[in-house]
Design a protein around this motif. Structure first.
Motif, PDB file in Angstrom:
ATOM      1  N   SER A   7       0.717  -1.545   0.156  1.00 41.09           N
ATOM      2  CA  SER A   7      -0.411  -0.591  -0.172  1.00 41.09           C
ATOM      3  C   SER A   7       0.818   1.296   0.108  1.00 41.09           C
ATOM      4  CB  SER A   7      -1.253   0.069   1.026  1.00 41.09           C
ATOM      5  OG  SER A   7      -1.613   1.181   1.305  1.00 41.09           O
ATOM      6  N   ILE A   8       0.420   2.314  -0.878  1.00 41.24           N
ATOM      7  CA  ILE A   8       1.531   3.295  -0.569  1.00 41.24           C
ATOM      8  C   ILE A   8       0.468   4.352  -0.538  1.00 41.24           C
ATOM      9  CG2 ILE A   8       2.078   5.334  -2.623  1.00 41.24           C
ATOM     10  CD1 ILE A   8       3.217   2.809  -3.961  1.00 41.24           C
ATOM     11  N   CYS A   9       0.925   5.277   0.586  1.00 42.01           N
ATOM     12  CA  CYS A   9       0.562   6.617   1.377  1.00 42.01           C
ATOM     13  C   CYS A   9       0.518   7.489   0.960  1.00 42.01           C
ATOM     14  CB  CYS A   9       1.518   6.742   2.340  1.00 42.01           C
ATOM     15  SG  CYS A   9       2.984   7.947   2.043  1.00 42.01           S
ATOM     16  N   GLY A 318      -4.489  -5.661  -8.850  1.00 43.90           N
ATOM     17  CA  GLY A 318      -4.383  -4.399  -8.581  1.00 43.90           C
ATOM     18  C   GLY A 318      -3.420  -4.010  -8.421  1.00 43.90           C
ATOM     19  N   VAL A 319      -3.092  -4.331  -7.102  1.00 45.49           N
ATOM     20  CA  VAL A 319      -2.096  -3.202  -6.258  1.00 45.49           C
ATOM     21  C   VAL A 319      -0.508  -3.565  -7.606  1.00 45.49           C
ATOM     22  CG1 VAL A 319      -0.634  -3.828  -4.328  1.00 45.49           C
ATOM     23  CG2 VAL A 319      -3.075  -3.700  -3.970  1.00 45.49           C
ATOM     24  N   LYS A 320      -0.534  -4.984  -7.386  1.00 45.09           N
ATOM     25  CA  LYS A 320       0.664  -5.590  -8.028  1.00 45.09           C
ATOM     26  C   LYS A 320       0.792  -3.852  -9.943  1.00 45.09           C
ATOM     27  CE  LYS A 320       1.537  -9.436  -7.041  1.00 45.09           C
ATOM     28  NZ  LYS A 320       0.822 -11.081  -6.690  1.00 45.09           N
ATOM     29  N   ALA A 321       0.047  -4.169 -10.060  1.00 43.11           N
ATOM     30  CA  ALA A 321       0.134  -3.425 -11.082  1.00 43.11           C
ATOM     31  C   ALA A 321      -0.154  -1.513 -11.092  1.00 43.11           C
ATOM     32  CB  ALA A 321      -1.516  -4.106 -12.468  1.00 43.11           C
ATOM     33  N   LEU A 322      -0.369  -1.397 -10.546  1.00 39.55           N
ATOM     34  CA  LEU A 322      -0.086  -0.036 -10.145  1.00 39.55           C
ATOM     35  C   LEU A 322       0.621   0.111  -9.445  1.00 39.55           C
ATOM     36  CD1 LEU A 322      -2.149   2.679  -9.649  1.00 39.55           C
ATOM     37  CD2 LEU A 322      -2.482   2.135  -7.481  1.00 39.55           C
ATOM     38  N   ALA A 330      -4.719  -1.386 -13.767  1.00 38.03           N
ATOM     39  CA  ALA A 330      -5.176  -1.863 -11.940  1.00 38.03           C
ATOM     40  C   ALA A 330      -6.885  -0.991 -11.547  1.00 38.03           C
ATOM     41  CB  ALA A 330      -4.047  -0.406 -11.456  1.00 38.03           C
ATOM     42  N   VAL A 331      -7.137   0.305 -13.452  1.00 40.77           N
ATOM     43  CA  VAL A 331      -8.044   0.861 -13.065  1.00 40.77           C
ATOM     44  C   VAL A 331      -9.461  -0.378 -12.961  1.00 40.77           C
ATOM     45  CG1 VAL A 331     -10.465   1.718 -13.397  1.00 40.77           C
ATOM     46  CG2 VAL A 331      -8.780   2.810 -13.267  1.00 40.77           C
ATOM     47  N   GLY A 332      -9.509  -1.703 -13.841  1.00 41.48           N
ATOM     48  CA  GLY A 332     -10.318  -2.608 -13.997  1.00 41.48           C
ATOM     49  C   GLY A 332      -9.957  -4.143 -13.080  1.00 41.48           C
ATOM     50  N   LEU A 333      -8.840  -3.855 -13.116  1.00 37.91           N
ATOM     51  CA  LEU A 333      -8.547  -5.126 -12.002  1.00 37.91           C
ATOM     52  C   LEU A 333      -9.701  -4.876 -10.312  1.00 37.91           C
ATOM     53  CD1 LEU A 333      -4.642  -6.109 -12.399  1.00 37.91           C
ATOM     54  CD2 LEU A 333      -6.990  -7.213 -12.860  1.00 37.91           C
ATOM     55  N   PHE A 334      -8.977  -3.559  -9.944  1.00 38.23           N
ATOM     56  CA  PHE A 334     -10.070  -2.896  -8.655  1.00 38.23           C
ATOM     57  C   PHE A 334     -11.060  -3.544  -8.917  1.00 38.23           C
ATOM     58  CE2 PHE A 334      -5.788  -0.767  -7.536  1.00 38.23           C
ATOM     59  CZ  PHE A 334      -5.940  -1.642  -7.065  1.00 38.23           C
ATOM     60  N   ARG A 335     -12.405  -2.591 -10.154  1.00 37.16           N
ATOM     61  CA  ARG A 335     -13.331  -3.197 -10.406  1.00 37.16           C
ATOM     62  C   ARG A 335     -13.829  -4.643 -10.509  1.00 37.16           C
ATOM     63  NH1 ARG A 335     -15.894   1.548 -11.429  1.00 37.16           N
ATOM     64  NH2 ARG A 335     -14.109   3.453 -12.946  1.00 37.16           N
ATOM     65  N   LYS A 336     -13.233  -5.087 -10.529  1.00 34.62           N
ATOM     66  CA  LYS A 336     -13.162  -6.364 -10.622  1.00 34.62           C
ATOM     67  C   LYS A 336     -13.196  -6.629  -8.761  1.00 34.62           C
ATOM     68  CE  LYS A 336     -12.241  -8.473 -14.887  1.00 34.62           C
ATOM     69  NZ  LYS A 336     -10.118  -9.042 -15.986  1.00 34.62           N
ATOM     70  N   ARG A 353      -7.115   5.355  -6.265  1.00 32.36           N
ATOM     71  CA  ARG A 353      -5.377   5.568  -6.121  1.00 32.36           C
ATOM     72  C   ARG A 353      -5.409   5.915  -8.070  1.00 32.36           C
ATOM     73  NH1 ARG A 353      -2.357   2.213  -4.086  1.00 32.36           N
ATOM     74  NH2 ARG A 353      -0.796   3.143  -4.488  1.00 32.36           N
ATOM     75  N   ALA A 354      -5.768   4.644  -8.559  1.00 37.11           N
ATOM     76  CA  ALA A 354      -6.136   4.128 -10.141  1.00 37.11           C
ATOM     77  C   ALA A 354      -6.502   5.202 -10.898  1.00 37.11           C
ATOM     78  CB  ALA A 354      -5.863   2.646 -10.442  1.00 37.11           C
ATOM     79  N   LEU A 355      -7.657   5.329 -10.578  1.00 38.67           N
ATOM     80  CA  LEU A 355      -8.223   6.735 -11.190  1.00 38.67           C
ATOM     81  C   LEU A 355      -7.735   8.049 -11.593  1.00 38.67           C
ATOM     82  CD1 LEU A 355     -11.726   6.183 -10.283  1.00 38.67           C
ATOM     83  CD2 LEU A 355     -10.627   5.732 -12.504  1.00 38.67           C
ATOM     84  N   ALA A 356      -7.051   8.271 -10.258  1.00 38.52           N
ATOM     85  CA  ALA A 356      -6.535   9.806 -10.005  1.00 38.52           C
ATOM     86  C   ALA A 356      -4.719   9.627 -10.694  1.00 38.52           C
ATOM     87  CB  ALA A 356      -6.101  10.007  -8.645  1.00 38.52           C
ATOM     88  N   GLN A 357      -4.849   8.565 -10.840  1.00 36.18           N
ATOM     89  CA  GLN A 357      -3.224   8.877 -12.096  1.00 36.18           C
ATOM     90  C   GLN A 357      -3.546   8.124 -12.966  1.00 36.18           C
ATOM     91  OE1 GLN A 357      -0.452   5.786 -10.713  1.00 36.18           O
ATOM     92  NE2 GLN A 357      -1.201   5.795  -8.039  1.00 36.18           N
TER      93      GLN A 357
END
Length: 399
Positions: A7-9, A318-322, A330-336, A353-357
């Protein structure tokens, strides 16, 4: 099943969205390490292990005055386990799941590290008041005595860490007695019950109780003691408790960090008692930890075949991809992941976080609000509330 994540702060999220906010490197722990004699310990090694990603481990040592300090720790969703290694004593887990806010003071005091609590129950399961509980430190033979209260409850705290462990003995007003010896490797108040109803119902040779003792010790966090009792149970001719003893042995080895031995024990269990999806899942995790992807995937597939659901697989992918800079993936993986487990609040935060990026600030705000709604008491709530305020002007500019 649990898979390791990173996890990233908040500072990292903001810097990656080009908002110019640097990571908050001041986060960490500081304090003193106190020995069983009540004196500061010089040159004690203090280890911080991220409970969200066990591979993230950070170490430092105390100075001549027993003081330690470590800054720059990343935010962890599950907090940190802090272990102190005092010279001439085995490693001792002092605290678990400690959250990093800013700079957190944590004094690791082995002179008041241990406590016990529990109940004294009679043959019918009723609480026994007035039972005398004697707690003996096996390292120096010093004892303390307390009495159970109404309902059979007792509690004693502020005991020093003991390398040899403690012996707890109880004597009821009716004259019944029982003793338990416990070795401890963590600072905690442990649950130790004395149930005379269970004792009277027990049958068979004394050795057959080793498996039950192993289970009790495991529950109390004495993994080394549980391992020894489980091994003793496995060496007897009585095979009635072999299944339980073998599982406790494997689980204890896992908790002690002896990964290769834990794998061997769980493999043996799976060979003798196949079809347990939880054991298969644990084997997948252990092989993941060891870095053997082929065997981890083999057991992960078997886990699914046995009816297990990999609810965390998409989340962790998703975390690994991000973390690899693949925000769109990552967006697709987190939605799943949210579809897999709608109660997973952390998936909404990571999706934000992914959407912001990817530049979808409105979407990020929406997901952060869902995260805070599902997890209103989150330790990082203030950080993400600030993130929403920071992202709102950017979202308005996109309209």
């Amino acid at each position: 099943m649990k898979f390791l994540v990173k996890s990233i702060c908040l500072g990292v999220l903001l810097s990656m969205t080009a908002l110019g906010v640097s990571a908050q490197l001041s986060k960490g722990f500081y304090g003193h390490v106190i020995g069983p004699d009540g004196k500061p310990v010089a040159n004690a090694q203090v280890t911080f292990q991220d409970q969200s990603n066990l591979e993230n481990t950070y170490k430092t040592k105390t100075n001549e005055k027993g003081y330690y300090s470590y800054a720059g720790l990343p935010y962890s969703t599950k907090g940190y386990q802090i272990t102190a290694e005092i010279p001439d004593l085995p490693p001792m887990i002092m605290m678990k799941n400690v959250k990093v806010g800013q700079r957190v003071e944590v004094t690791l005091d082995a002179s008041t590290a241990i406590g016990f609590q529990g109940k004294v129950l009679d043959e019918k399961g009723g609480g026994v008041a007035g039972a005398v509980i004697t707690i003996e430190n096996l390292a120096d033979s010093k004892t303390r005595t307390i009495k159970s209260e109404r309902g059979g409850a007792y509690k004693i705290t502020n005991l020093p860490y003991s390398e040899a462990g403690y012996k707890l003995s109880v004597k009821t007003p009716a004259g019944k007695t029982e003793s338990k010896s416990i070795r401890i490797n963590q600072m905690a108040t442990l649950q130790v019950d004395f149930d005379f109803g269970k004792d009277e119902q027990a049958s068979g040779p004394a050795a057959s109780n080793d498996a039950a003792d192993a289970k009790d010790l495991y529950t109390m966090g004495d993994y080394q003691g549980a391992l020894e009792k489980a091994d003793k149970a496995l060496q007897t001719k009585d095979k009635s408790n072999r299944k339980a003893a073998l599982f406790i042995k494997a689980a204890s080895l896992k908790e002690l960090g002896r990964t290769d031995e834990a794998i061997a024990a769980f493999e043996q269990y799976n060979s003798e008692y196949s079809g347990n999806k939880d054991v298969v899942g644990i084997l997948s995790d252990l092989y993941d930890k060891k870095g053997d992807k082929a065997k981890a995937d083999k057991y992960r597939k078997l886990f699914v075949q046995l009816g297990g659901k990999l609810t965390m697989q998409n989340y962790n992918d998703g975390v690994k991809a991000l973390n690899a800079g693949k925000a769109k993936e990552a967006v697709g993986l987190f939605r799943k992941a949210i579809t897999d487990d709608p109660s997973n609040a952390d998936a909404h935060r990571e999706l934000a976080r992914a959407l912001a990026q990817t530049g979808d600030y409105a979407g990020a705000i929406e997901q952060l609000k869902l995260y805070l709604k599902k997890k209103p008491n989150a330790s990082d709530a203030a950080q993400w509330e600030n993130a929403i305020k920071t992202l709102e002007p950017l979202a308005k500019q996109q309209k």
